[in-house]
Design an enzyme around this catalytic site. Structure first.
Site, PDB file in Angstrom:
ATOM      1  CG  ASP A 200      -2.307   0.592   0.866  1.00  0.00           C
ATOM      2  OD1 ASP A 200      -2.321   1.749   0.400  1.00  0.00           O
ATOM      3  OD2 ASP A 200      -3.339  -0.079   1.043  1.00  0.00           O
ATOM      4  CG  HIS A 275      -4.423   2.046  -2.092  1.00  0.00           C
ATOM      5  ND1 HIS A 275      -4.498   2.681  -0.876  1.00  0.00           N
ATOM      6  CD2 HIS A 275      -5.677   2.098  -2.601  1.00  0.00           C
ATOM      7  CE1 HIS A 275      -5.752   3.077  -0.646  1.00  0.00           C
ATOM      8  NE2 HIS A 275      -6.486   2.750  -1.685  1.00  0.00           N
ATOM      9  CD  GLU A 338     -10.056   4.053  -0.912  1.00  0.00           C
ATOM     10  OE1 GLU A 338     -10.832   4.638  -0.168  1.00  0.00           O
ATOM     11  OE2 GLU A 338      -9.002   3.517  -0.507  1.00  0.00           O
ATOM     12  CG  PHE A 430     -13.908  -6.731  12.152  1.00  0.00           C
ATOM     13  CD1 PHE A 430     -15.241  -6.453  11.887  1.00  0.00           C
ATOM     14  CD2 PHE A 430     -13.512  -8.062  12.197  1.00  0.00           C
ATOM     15  CE1 PHE A 430     -16.165  -7.474  11.664  1.00  0.00           C
ATOM     16  CE2 PHE A 430     -14.422  -9.094  11.982  1.00  0.00           C
ATOM     17  CZ  PHE A 430     -15.754  -8.798  11.714  1.00  0.00           C
ATOM     18  CD1 TRP A 479     -10.118  -1.802   6.103  1.00  0.00           C
ATOM     19  CD2 TRP A 479      -8.237  -1.888   4.888  1.00  0.00           C
ATOM     20  NE1 TRP A 479     -10.439  -2.271   4.854  1.00  0.00           N
ATOM     21  CE2 TRP A 479      -9.316  -2.327   4.088  1.00  0.00           C
ATOM     22  CE3 TRP A 479      -6.955  -1.861   4.340  1.00  0.00           C
ATOM     23  CZ2 TRP A 479      -9.145  -2.752   2.767  1.00  0.00           C
ATOM     24  CZ3 TRP A 479      -6.800  -2.270   3.023  1.00  0.00           C
ATOM     25  CH2 TRP A 479      -7.876  -2.705   2.252  1.00  0.00           C
ATOM     26  CB  THR A 480      -3.255  -2.082  10.577  1.00  0.00           C
ATOM     27  OG1 THR A 480      -2.448  -1.953   9.400  1.00  0.00           O
ATOM     28  CG2 THR A 480      -3.730  -3.508  10.729  1.00  0.00           C
TER      29      THR A 480
HETATM   30  C1  ACM Z   1     -10.965  -0.181   0.650  1.00  0.00           C
HETATM   31  O1  ACM Z   1     -11.386  -0.108   1.812  1.00  0.00           O
HETATM   32  N1  ACM Z   1     -10.370   0.846   0.091  1.00  0.00           N
HETATM   33  C2  ACM Z   1     -11.089  -1.396  -0.119  1.00  0.00           C
END
Ligand code: ACM
Length: 537
Positions: A200, A275, A338, A430, A479-480
């Site tokens: 990313d 990303h 995105e 989450f 996602w951290t």
């Molecule tokens: C995403 O949350 N951008 C897949």
């Protein structure tokens, strides 16, 4: 009359519940059918593990897990006709069980786990562990425990074939030991897929031998944003601490093997064309401007994206060559979400691509880009998975759509005859808060409670009966950005991951009270496993 009924109830409570061990059976995810019997089995130092007609893997795994906490040798034996003091794994042929189902039968002198496949045997063993005291998950010998298994006949199989959790190791790097623990926890909950988000804007985490700068440069950032990303640019402060890390190819091979033993397939994600800032920081020519933006230190989208031209496609194909070598997974995730196309609009190299391939706008450029990657994956006998933005460029042949912006993407894809995975951010992200208590640690925003997850239906009601088959299943996302370390990941994941496992395996279990009751016992297992879960209210 009333007295009679009361009398019967008391007798039932004393003899029915307790003697059969009914009260103690709390399996998550809930099996399809459990019948209670008046039998029970107790493990001791002479118990053997017998395997029939299977390769040794599951039996060996069972022996190693059980001997760790019981201290018993639990010797393996490939033969043995005597059904005495043993745990038996047996392949059978039962079309009702499918590819992942199993039967688990507990008698006084033996336990039989039977299934059509190793996967089924493995899940049967996971249920058996949950029939034993929670200390069975301990990593050292527990001398004072009696290892009694209550008498049950379980027949079980999963509802969905895609049962996954995602973990973003780019925003915050997670050490390999934690990745293995994460996989163990997936196995306990009968998930079968791990979506490893490896690249990313904020970090490239997989060694690629042909492009060493991806990890020499792209795996490290000079600092990390303090606080929320929504604050004004001018007020943002950074911690100034170098953050990073990556997995060597040897480490990745080891993790893939580790997961395979636990019947978990690892789907890697290599993000494109957006990303990609960490990759562009490593090789600025991959972007359209040629500028080096550095590895991103805050969150949100980046305008630095892979330039849409043959050079970039060539780079990505080379990267994928190494990725495919490491990951046997049929499914390869290539992001696609995105994409901010500003640099494409102004990019000279993109103009050349547009002319050459007769592309009229940025949607078509995006469609061309993802289509090229799809063609490459297909030529390597793999299936492309991408986030639901892929629909906007025209879904490439046979690609799987991962619906995250609600379930609209899943509905559209299924109605067009494409397979889809429901990753609806209203239920499966989450990284959102778990309560409105005000005492939760900083999170991205929004609220998804345990009960919300429990009530999630991966199959949108808008779909016709015929098109429901295109919903492969669902997955939870971690996602951290706001989860700096493994403890924090565990806090956000659990117990919501337990509820999701039940949605995916059991499906349409509408009794949340019953789930909460079982969860109370299940949390003792997570305690033994040192999982830093959030205590339910
Ligand atoms: C995403 O949350 N951008 C897949």
């Amino acid at each position: 009359m009333f007295i009679n009924k009361l009398y019967i109830l008391i007798i039932f409570l004393i003899f029915g519940l307790n003697l059969t061990g009914y009260c103690e059976v709390a399996i998550i995810p809930q099996p399809r059918s459990i019948k209670y019997t008046n039998k029970s089995f107790e493990f001791n130092e002479n118990t053997k593990i017998i395997y029939k007609d299977i390769d040794k893997d599951v039996a060996q795994y069972a022996s190693s897990i059980l001997s760790r906490s019981t201290g018993y040798p639990l010797q393996l034996s490939g033969e043995g006709k005597q059904l005495d003091n043993c745990l038996i794994f047996k392949k059978i042929n039962d079309s009702n069980l499918g590819k992942e189902g199993y039967r688990l039968d507990v008698y006084n002198n033996y336990i039989m786990v039977s299934a059509n496949t190793d996967n089924g045997l493995f899940y049967g063993f996971q249920s058996l562990l949950q029939l034993l005291p929670a200390k069975v998950y301990s990593s050292n010998v527990q001398n004072s425990v009696r290892w009694i298994v209550p008498g049950v006949n379980i027949v079980d199989k999963p509802h969905f074939k895609w049962r996954a959790m995602h973990l973003d190791v780019s925003r915050h790097f997670m050490p390999i030991e934690f990745v293995k623990k994460f996989i163990d926890l997936l196995a306990i909950h009968k998930f079968n897929r791990f979506h490893w988000h490896l690249t990313d804007d904020q970090g490239w985490r997989i060694e690629i031998k042909k492009y060493p700068r991806l990890t020499e440069v792209g795996a490290w950032r000079d600092g990390t944003l303090i606080g929320l990303n929504t604050q004004p640019e001018s007020e943002k402060k950074y911690d100034g601490i170098v953050h990073g890390g990556y997995y060597t190819q040897d480490e990745i091979k080891e993790v893939v093997q580790y997961a395979r033993k636990r019947h978990i397939d690892i789907m890697p994600e290599i993000e494109m064309p957006g990303h990609a800032q960490a990759a562009i920081a490593s090789y600025p020519e991959l972007g359209c401007t040629g500028k080096n933006p550095g590895v991103k230190k805050d969150w949100g989208g980046s305008k630095y994206i892979f330039c849409a031209d043959e050079n970039t496609i060539n780079f990505i194909e080379n990267v994928l060559d190494e990725v495919l070598e490491l990951f046997p997974s049929k499914y390869i995730h290539v992001g696609g979400d995105e994409v901010s196309t500003g640099h494409w609009v102004n990019g000279e190299r993109v103009k050349v691509t547009m002319e050459r391939y007769n592309l009229k706008d940025m949607y078509e450029v995006y469609g061309w880009f993802m289509g090229r990657i799809n063609r490459y994956l297909k030529s390597n006998k793999r299936t492309m998975v991408a986030w639901d933005e892929i629909i906007e460029g025209g879904i490439p042949d046979e690609a799987v759509v991962m619906s995250w912006r609600g379930n609209t993407g899943a509905i559209q894809a299924a109605n067009m005859g494409f397979y889809t995975v429901n990753a609806d951010s209203n239920y499966t992200y989450f990284d959102k808060y778990q309560s409105e208590s005000g005492s939760e640690p900083l999170a991205i925003g929004g609220l998804i409670t345990l009960e919300d997850v429990f009530n999630f239906n991966p199959v949108p009601s808008e779909l016709s009966f015929n098109n429901r088959k295109f919903i492969l299943g669902a997955q939870g996302q971690l996602w951290t950005e706001y989860m700096p370390n493994p403890d924090h990941v565990e806090y956000m994941a659990f117990p919501r991951e337990c509820a999701l496992s039940e949605v995916l395996w059991t499906y349409k279990n509408t009794n949340f009270d019953n789930f909460e009751n079982r969860l109370r016992n299940h949390l003792k297992r997570l305690d033994t496993l040192n999982v830093n879960y959030r205590r339910p209210n």
